[in-house]
Enzyme design. Structure first.
Site, short mmCIF file in Angstrom:
data_model
loop_
_atom_site.label_atom_id
_atom_site.label_comp_id
_atom_site.label_asym_id
_atom_site.label_seq_id
_atom_site.Cartn_x
_atom_site.Cartn_y
_atom_site.Cartn_z
CB SER A 29 -0.76 0.09 1.30
OG SER A 29 -1.93 -0.96 1.07
CD GLN A 177 -8.00 -1.12 -3.53
OE1 GLN A 177 -9.12 -1.24 -4.28
NE2 GLN A 177 -7.02 -1.73 -3.54
CG ASP A 328 -5.63 -7.08 1.62
OD1 ASP A 328 -6.71 -7.42 0.90
OD2 ASP A 328 -4.92 -6.30 1.40
C1 S3P Z 1 -5.54 -1.34 -0.10
C2 S3P Z 1 -6.86 -1.39 0.51
C3 S3P Z 1 -7.60 -2.55 0.47
C4 S3P Z 1 -6.70 -3.58 0.42
C5 S3P Z 1 -5.74 -3.63 -0.81
C6 S3P Z 1 -4.72 -2.49 -0.75
C7 S3P Z 1 -4.82 -0.03 -0.25
O1 S3P Z 1 -8.43 -2.56 -0.43
O2 S3P Z 1 -7.71 -4.92 0.09
O3 S3P Z 1 -5.13 -4.78 -0.89
O4 S3P Z 1 -3.91 -0.04 -0.35
O5 S3P Z 1 -5.77 1.08 -0.15
P1 S3P Z 1 -9.90 -1.89 -0.30
O6 S3P Z 1 -9.77 -0.42 0.10
O7 S3P Z 1 -10.64 -2.00 -1.70
O8 S3P Z 1 -10.72 -2.63 0.78
#
Ligand code: S3P
Length: 446
Positions: A29, A177, A328
Site C-alpha cells: 500500500s 482505495q 487481506d
Molecule cells: C488497499 C486497500 C484494500 C486492500 C488492498 C490494498 C490500499 O482494498 O484490500 O490490498 O492500499 O488502499 P479496499 O480499499 O478495496 O478494501
C-alpha cells in the site's frame, strides 16, 4: 498485461521446525502511494525499501507515462521527480495495471482532477473487479468515465475534470482505495474535500499526504469511523519515504511458524499500524505466541520486530468490524483456523468476493479440497478444526490471486499430505522472494 501465460504449479510439504530471522518486503500500500504521491510533488522524492513486486512496478510505469521521472538507484532505492498537483500529462498509451487494484484505483483518482484523457486496463482478474465504486464519486467531482461495453469494469477511459468540484463523500463500504481516490482527486479541487467512513480503513494516504505538507484532518466519526478532510490545491513538498515491512506479507511466515511444530521465527521491521494488524489481534485471541520486540516509530509508521513461536490454537469469533484492519489476511487466518480446536467464525466478509478473486468461495473450495470442514453462511466463513494437522493432499485453484497461492502453500507446510497450488506465478505481484525466504526458514516448497 498477461505476464503469466504459463501457469507454474507449486507444492508444499510437511516441514520440520521453521527457524530464523527474516525481513519481509516493503508494504505494498505504501509503495504504490510513495510513487504516486512522489509523482504529484514538486521536486525529487527518495524512497527506500520499495516493494519491487509486479503490482508496484505497474504503478511506476503509469506515473512515468503521466510525466514523472522515476529512477531505480539500487535494490528498493528509488527516486521520483514529480510534476506537481494537477500537472499530469496525457499519456500516449493505455495504462496497464496488470493485477493491481490499488494501483489502478488510486491513479484513477489522481487523474480525475487533471484535464487529460487516460485509458486504463488490467489483466483478466482486474477486468472482473468493480470500478463503479471509484467512478461514482469521481463523476460527482466532475470527471467523465467513457465506459466500454463492460459498463463499470476495465478497460475504460477517464476524462479528468478541468475544474474539479470538492465534495463530501460517505463511502458505501470501508475501503481505503475509495477514500484515497476521492482524496487524490480532491488535491486538484479548490476548498475542502471530505470522506466519511463508517469503519476506519487503512490511513496511509492521510499520513503520507501530511508528510508531504498537505493539510489533512482526520476526526472520529460514530463508533468506529472517521471523517477525513483535505484542503485542496496544496503544493506537495517531496519528503523521503522509508517503506516499512508489509504486515500482509508477514502474515504468511507468521502463520507458518505458528502451525509447524517447534518453529521459532523473528520477523524484522514489520509495520504495526493499528489499522493493519487485525490478524495479529485475532491470532493472539486464538492463543498464538507472537511477541512484539523493539517497537519503534520510523518514517511516519509504527514498526516492530515480531517473534513467533509454534502454538496451540483455539477457534474464535472474529467480529465484522475488524474486517478493514485485516481484509487481506482472512485467507491465511482460515488456514490457521483449520489447525485450531473448535469453530472459527469470520464475520462480514462480503468485500472478499471482489478482491483479486472471489476469496470467500475460493478459500472454502481450497479448504474442502484439503479435507478441512468449513462452510459459507451468508457473508461469514466458518472453519472447524479438531486441533490436529489438516489432512491436505488436494490441489487448489488460485484464480490469478497471489494471496490464495501463498495461503495454501502455508497450509501444505503443516498438513499431513502435501498441498499443491495450480499456479504460483502471481505471488510475484506482492512477494517475489516468498519461496526463497520461506525455504531459508526450512519450508519444504518444491
Ligand atoms: C488497499 C486497500 C484494500 C486492500 C488492498 C490494498 C490500499 O482494498 O484490500 O490490498 O492500499 O488502499 P479496499 O480499499 O478495496 O478494501
Amino acid at each position: 498485461m498477461n505476464a503469466h501465460s504459463n501457469p507454474k504449479p507449486q507444492q508444499a510439504r510437511r516441514s520440520s521446525a521453521l527457524k530464523g530471522r527474516i525481513r519481509v518486503p516493503g508494504d505494498k500500500s505504501i509503495s504504490h502511494r510513495a510513487l504516486l504521491f512522489g509523482a504529484l510533488a514538486v521536486g525529487e522524492t527518495t524512497v527506500t525499501g520499495l516493494l519491487e513486486g509486479e503490482d508496484v512496478i505497474a504503478t511506476s510505469k503509469a506515473v512515468q507515462a503521466l510525466g514523472a521521472t522515476v529512477v531505480r538507484k539500487g535494490e528498493g532505492d528509488w527516486s521520483v521527480r514529480g510534476v506537481g498537483v494537477g500537472g499530469f500529462l496525457q499519456p500516449k498509451n493505455t495504462l496497464d495495471f496488470g493485477n493491481a487494484g490499488t494501483g489502478v484505483r488510486l491513479t484513477m483518482g489522481a487523474v480525475a482532477g487533471c484535464p487529460i484523457r487516460v485509458a486504463f486496463d488490467g489483466d483478466a482478474s482486474l477486468r472482473k473487479r468493480p470500478m463503479g465504486r471509484i467512478l461514482d464519486p469521481l463523476k460527482q467531482m466532475g470527471a467523465r468515465a467513457v465506459e466500454e461495453a463492460s459498463g463499470t469494469r476495465l478497460p475504460l477511459v477517464i476524462e479528468g475534470a478541468r475544474d474539479p468540484i470538492p465534495i463530501t463523500y460517505r463511502t458505501p463500504v470501508a475501503s481505503a482505495q475509495i477514500k484515497s481516490a476521492v482524496l487524490l482527486a480532491g488535491l486538484c479541487a479548490p476548498g475542502e474535500t471530505t470522506v466519511i467512513e463508517d469503519e476506519a480503513s487503512r490511513d496511509h494516504t492521510e499520513r503520507l499526504l501530511t508528510h508531504f505538507g498537505a493539510e489533512v484532518v482526520s476526526l472520529p466519526e460514530g463508533q468506529h469511523g472517521r471523517r477525513i478532510t483535505l484542503i485542496g490545491q496544496p503544493e506537495l513538498r517531496p519528503a523521503p519515504i522509508v517503506v516499512p515491512g508489509d504486515p500482509s506479507s508477514a502474515a504468511f511466515p507468521i502463520v507458518a511458524a505458528l502451525l509447524v511444530p517447534g518453529s521459532e521465527v523473528v520477523l524484522e521491521g514489520v509495520m504495526i499500524n493499528p489499522l493493519r494488524i487485525g490478524l495479529i489481534t485475532t491470532l493472539r485471541e486464538m492463543g498464538a505466541d507472537i511477541e512484539t520486540l523493539d517497537s519503534r516509530y520510523e518514517g511516519g509508521e509504527d514498526i516492530a520486530d515480531l517473534r513467533v513461536r509454534a502454538s496451540t490454537l483455539k477457534g474464535v469469533d472474529v467480529p465484522a468490524e475488524r474486517a478493514p484492519s485485516m481484509i487481506d489476511e482472512y485467507l491465511v487466518l482460515a488456514v490457521a483456523a483449520a489447525f485450531a480446536t473448535g469453530e472459527t467464525r469470520m464475520r462480514g466478509l462480503k468485500e472478499l468476493r471482489v478482491k483479486e478473486s472471489d476469496r470467500l468461495a475460493a478459500t472454502a473450495d481450497g479448504l474442502k479440497a484439503n479435507g478441512v470442514d468449513c462452510e459459507i453462511d451468508g457473508d461469514d466463513l466458518i472453519v472447524r478444526g479438531n486441533g490436529r494437522a489438516a489432512p491436505g493432499g488436494g490441489t487448489v485453484a488460485t484464480h490469478m490471486d497471489h494471496r490464495l497461492a501463498m495461503s495454501f502453500l502455508v497450509l501444505g507446510l503443516a498438513s499431513e499430505k502435501p498441498v499443491t497450488v495450480d499456479d504460483s506465478t502471481f505471488i510475484a505481484t506482492s512477494f517475489p522472494a516468498f519461496t526463497e525466504l520461506m525455504r531459508g526458514l526450512g519450508a519444504e516448497l518444491s
